[in-house]
Design an enzyme around this catalytic site. Structure first.
Site, PDB file in Angstrom:
ATOM      1  N   GLU A   1       0.823  -1.214   0.000  1.00  0.00           N
ATOM      2  CA  GLU A   1       0.000   0.000   0.000  1.00  0.00           C
ATOM      3  C   GLU A   1       0.855   1.261   0.000  1.00  0.00           C
ATOM      4  OE1 GLU A   1      -2.973  -0.279  -0.807  1.00  0.00           O
ATOM      5  OE2 GLU A   1      -3.001  -2.440  -0.510  1.00  0.00           O
TER       6      GLU A   1
ATOM      7  N   HIS B   1       2.130   2.420  -3.267  1.00  0.00           N
ATOM      8  CA  HIS B   1       1.202   3.210  -4.094  1.00  0.00           C
ATOM      9  C   HIS B   1       1.418   4.713  -3.880  1.00  0.00           C
ATOM     10  CE1 HIS B   1      -1.406   0.303  -6.069  1.00  0.00           C
ATOM     11  NE2 HIS B   1      -1.568  -0.375  -4.942  1.00  0.00           N
TER      12      HIS B   1
END
Ligand code: NI
Length: 177
Positions: free
Chosen positions: A143, A146
């Site tokens: 995550e 990203h």
């Protein structure tokens, strides 16, 4: 409840670094987190980063509760992590299969730090400081990537370890995330 469209690999917005959150009390931040939560739940994902719905802020969420994609994975409590800082605890890397809601229908084998410390803030601005390993550590690294404009296929060492989920894992009915 607002389920937002998830950008797919090829969209240049997924390649831009995200900005830190500065105002933790804003209505926009609250609404963003609600939308991210609703979108992740609707798509049965393990995690979602704000840039995936087109918002260039350093906000990620993740949660693993008997996710059908990861039947053997440990549970990870629902977490909102803002302005994260990751500190690997060793140079040990582990390979593991990953998917991504921005790369639907695919899986790739990705090296990640086996254990790390992560720090940041929750949705109310309270500090978060956790030391984790295994799948929890993998989800956080995926995550937070990203927020740096990195998608997991960029980290695959051997592109022979990248393919369609239904071909790699036939009959397992695995979902995207
Ligand atoms: Ni992803």
């Amino acid at each position: 409840m607002a389920i937002r469209d998830v950008l797919k690999m090829g969209d240049p917005r997924l390649l831009e670094p995200a900005r830190p959150v500065e105002d933790f009390a804003s209505h926009e931040l609250t609404q963003l987190i609600v939308d991210m939560h609703d979108t992740m739940r609707a798509l049965n994902g393990a995690g979602l980063a704000a840039p995936q719905i087109g918002v260039g802020l350093q906000v990620v969420i993740f949660e693993v509760v008997t996710n059908p994609r990861y039947p053997d994975a440990e549970n990870v409590p629902f977490t909102v992590l803002i302005n994260p800082l990751l500190t690997p605890l060793s140079d040990d890397l582990e390979e593991g299969w990953e998917g991504c809601l921005s790369v639907p229908g695919m899986r790739g084998l990705v090296p990640r730090h086996a254990s790390l410390r992560y720090q940041g803030f929750d949705q109310t601005g309270q500090p978060i400081d956790r030391t984790v390993s295994g799948f929890h550590a993998r989800v956080v690294q995926h995550e937070v990537d990203h927020l740096r404009g990195i998608l997991y296929p960029m980290r695959i060492r051997d592109l022979r370890d990248f393919g369609f989920t239904e071909t790699l894992f036939p009959g397992q009915n695995l979902q995207d995330d």
